[in-house]
Design an enzyme around this catalytic site. Structure first.
Site, short mmCIF file in Angstrom:
data_model
loop_
_atom_site.label_atom_id
_atom_site.label_comp_id
_atom_site.label_asym_id
_atom_site.label_seq_id
_atom_site.Cartn_x
_atom_site.Cartn_y
_atom_site.Cartn_z
CG ASP A 24 -8.08 -2.64 -57.01
OD1 ASP A 24 -8.22 -3.30 -57.49
OD2 ASP A 24 -8.76 -1.05 -57.16
CG ASP A 30 5.81 -13.72 -45.29
OD1 ASP A 30 5.88 -14.02 -44.33
OD2 ASP A 30 6.43 -12.40 -45.20
CG HIS A 35 5.17 -5.54 -44.11
ND1 HIS A 35 6.72 -6.21 -44.59
CD2 HIS A 35 4.96 -6.17 -42.92
CE1 HIS A 35 6.42 -7.94 -43.27
NE2 HIS A 35 5.72 -6.93 -42.59
CG ASP A 36 6.94 -5.85 -39.88
OD1 ASP A 36 6.06 -5.22 -39.89
OD2 ASP A 36 7.16 -7.11 -39.76
CD GLU A 59 9.94 -10.77 -38.68
OE1 GLU A 59 9.66 -9.65 -38.64
OE2 GLU A 59 8.84 -11.61 -38.17
CG ASN A 95 -10.49 -6.89 -58.53
OD1 ASN A 95 -9.66 -6.14 -57.74
ND2 ASN A 95 -10.40 -7.98 -58.15
CG ASP A 123 5.61 -13.21 -39.64
OD1 ASP A 123 6.13 -12.75 -39.65
OD2 ASP A 123 5.39 -14.05 -38.72
C1 NOJ Z 1 6.27 -9.40 -38.40
C2 NOJ Z 1 5.47 -9.60 -39.33
O1 NOJ Z 1 6.42 -8.36 -40.68
C3 NOJ Z 1 4.87 -8.49 -39.45
O2 NOJ Z 1 4.38 -7.88 -39.97
C4 NOJ Z 1 4.01 -9.08 -38.03
O3 NOJ Z 1 2.63 -8.27 -38.13
C5 NOJ Z 1 4.36 -10.05 -37.23
N1 NOJ Z 1 5.26 -10.48 -37.53
C6 NOJ Z 1 3.30 -11.01 -37.09
O4 NOJ Z 1 3.00 -12.08 -37.27
#
Ligand code: NOJ
Length: 551
Positions: free
Chosen positions: A22, A99, A328-329, A255, A24, A200
């Site tokens: 962060d 992304d 992040h997934d 992806e 700000n 994505d």
């Molecule tokens: C893959 C992304 O990495 C994920 O974070 C997202 O929720 C889904 N696609 C839908 O966009």
């Protein structure tokens, strides 16, 4: 324009903007915060950044639900901060990729607002269907996040398809106008100087005509055989390449859920394909689950090794591997494939297990300091749309404790807590209360402490990356695996005519017997990286790793 394939020599750092830093003082990560930490990212040896979505978004899926593709969200600093960031990154020789989420938009995107009102030319921008006789859903497909893939819209009087959250309607890529919109978006960012895109779930964009029912007896994800690698996917990706990407020296990383190396080569074979550069495959992050984190299984080292080796072998000389252990997934890798008890040892071993492979490595924020899964005391604390649905709808017959454990083990939120910069309040992430919970272990696990310690995991990452960059054998050497059937060790070499690099990794929490792999002469070889101060010739300590170089 010539494609120089610059990405092959790079190491990428993934920023999930809400939780990075962060700048700000509003409790949410932003680009001002990233600017403060650019030197840090560079100090790792990373020379590329992948930003998870930065665009304006209602935040139903933390930015993967976009309401304006040609702007930067004000909470991240807007366009001003982004332009500054891009310039600063480029000045440091770093590439920046964005992304690109084009399978779906937010339901608050103006296109959707107009489409539901049947305003031209937006009427067919999305996938609308009337109910089937008897008021039934248009087909039996599942959403990957919450329930069925169809939601009824009162305004339009029809159902719309959403392969993800209800607030993420799927775009109709069969509509040429939609593809033109995508191209406009691509040109907009590429002209600004962005170096490429992570795309994505791009293998989902072409749905089979007629949207047939799923016939496979899948426990979850019904419909996937009718939209993953769909009938016109190659046509659309080639079109984007021909009309846009071929005019820029950029990179694309797709992806690709459930992709095999053979399938991946249809998209990324350097000799044949003019579609994409690399894919994100899921095998590597599924050695302890069946298809998804929500179907956990016991970790299988052999499954992990099979995956590592087949991607190394089958792409060799034909395409570039994107190599990673976290994003992040998925929950944190130490909590999955390593051990929180041997956090530093296993963190280093895991780093060596993938950083010396051939390909382009990605590091997810916090991975380099060994952040572990967040462990809240109540299910109410979770924010992620997928997690909430899974909690409410699956494993209902388990005890509360078991269900909470399942969340810890499977949730994306396990890896989405604020980055732990220091032992100070809010982990140095922000001066005010952060948007999300900080992992309680931040006083012990943080960047500042690891900067002070020459032996820290952070410094191990730095050393490993520096070696990777210095040694040609890591870039070009042939990959070979030893002890394939071992359930404790992962051993591989990289070999050129003049050099051999051996990477020894123990995945065991106990001491194990070590036998030198063929060709490694430990008297002659130089030990260039290790995670214990002393080595025994015939024993590997818990999660021990050693990297030997023979010249
Ligand atoms: C893959 C992304 O990495 C994920 O974070 C997202 O929720 C889904 N696609 C839908 O966009």
């Amino acid at each position: 324009m010539e494609h120089t394939r610059w990405y092959k020599d790079r190491v990428f750092y993934q920023i999930w903007p809400r939780s990075f830093k962060d700048g700000n003082g509003d409790g949410m990560g932003d680009l001002w915060g990233v600017l403060e930490k650019l030197d840090y990212i560079q100090s790792l040896g990373a020379d590329g950044i992948w930003f998870s979505p930065l665009y304006p978004s209602p935040g139903a899926d933390c930015g993967y639900d976009i309401s304006d593709y040609m702007d930067i969200a004000p909470e991240y600093g807007g366009m001003e901060a982004f332009r500054k960031l891009l310039a600063e990154a480029h000045q440091r020789g770093m590439k920046v990729i964005m992304d690109l989420v084009i399978n779906h938009t937010s339901d608050e995107h103006p296109w959707f607002e107009k489409s539901r009102r049947r305003e031209e030319p937006y009427t067919d921008y999305y996938i609308w269907r009337p109910a089937k006789p008897g008021g039934k859903l248009p087909n039996n497909w599942d959403s990957n996040f919450e329930g069925k893939a169809w939601t009824y819209d009162d305004v339009r009087g029809e159902y719309y398809l959403h392969l993800f959250a209800v607030k993420q309607p799927d775009l109709n890529m069969d509509n040429p106008l939609v593809r033109e919109e995508v191209k406009k978006i691509l040109r907009f960012w590429l002209d600004m100087g962005v170096d490429g895109f992570r795309e994505d779930v791009v293998t989902f964009i072409s749905k089979e005509e007629g949207l047939p029912d799923e016939k496979l007896p899948l426990p979850t994800g019904k419909g996937i055989s009718h939209y993953n690698h769909g009938p016109r996917i190659h046509e659309y990706l080639s079109e984007f390449y021909r009309d846009v990407f071929s005019h820029y020296d950029c990179m694309t990383l797709a992806e690709a859920p459930m992709v095999t190396p053979k399938k991946a080569l249809e998209y990324i074979d350097e000799q044949k394909s003019n579609e994409l550069d690399m894919v994100i495959q899921f095998e590597t992050v599924c050695a302890d689950c069946l298809f998804t984190d929500w179907m956990p299984m016991k970790f299988s080292l052999r499954k992990l090794k099979r995956s590592f080796s087949r991607w190394q072998k089958e792409l060799d000389g034909r395409a570039c591997n994107m190599i990673y252990l976290e994003n992040h997934d998925h929950p944190r890798v130490i909590s999955r494939y390593g051990s929180e008890k041997f956090r530093v040892e296993s963190g280093k071993m895991l780093a060596a297990a993938y950083l010396f492979q051939k390909g382009t490595p990605f590091i997810y924020q916090g991975q380099e300091i060994g952040m572990t899964n967040w462990r809240p005391d109540s299910p109410d604390k979770y924010e992620d749309v997928q997690t909430i649905w899974q909690y409410e709808n699956t494993a209902l017959r388990k005890s509360d404790e078991e269900r909470l454990h399942r969340l810890w083990r499977s949730s994306r939120d396990s890896a989405r807590t604020p980055m732990q910069w220091s032992a100070e309040r809010h982990a140095g992430f922000s001066d005010v209360k952060p948007w999300f919970y900080v992992n309680k272990n931040f006083r012990r696990i943080n960047v500042a402490a690891q900067e002070e310690d020459a032996d820290s995991l952070l410094n191990f990452y730095r050393k490993a990356i520096a070696l990777r960059k210095r040694l040609d054998v890591v870039k070009n050497g042939t990959y070979r695996e030893f002890e394939k059937n071992s359930t404790q060790h992962y051993i591989y070499s990289r070999e050129t005519d003049s050099r051999k690099l051996y990477v020894i990794c123990s995945f065991s929490r106990r001491e194990t017997k070590f036998k030198c792999p063929a060709g490694l002469d430990t008297d002659r070889a130089k030990l260039i990286l290790q995670n214990y101060p002393k080595q025994k010739p015939d024993i590997l300590k818990p999660y021990e790793t050693r990297v030997y170089l023979m010249e």
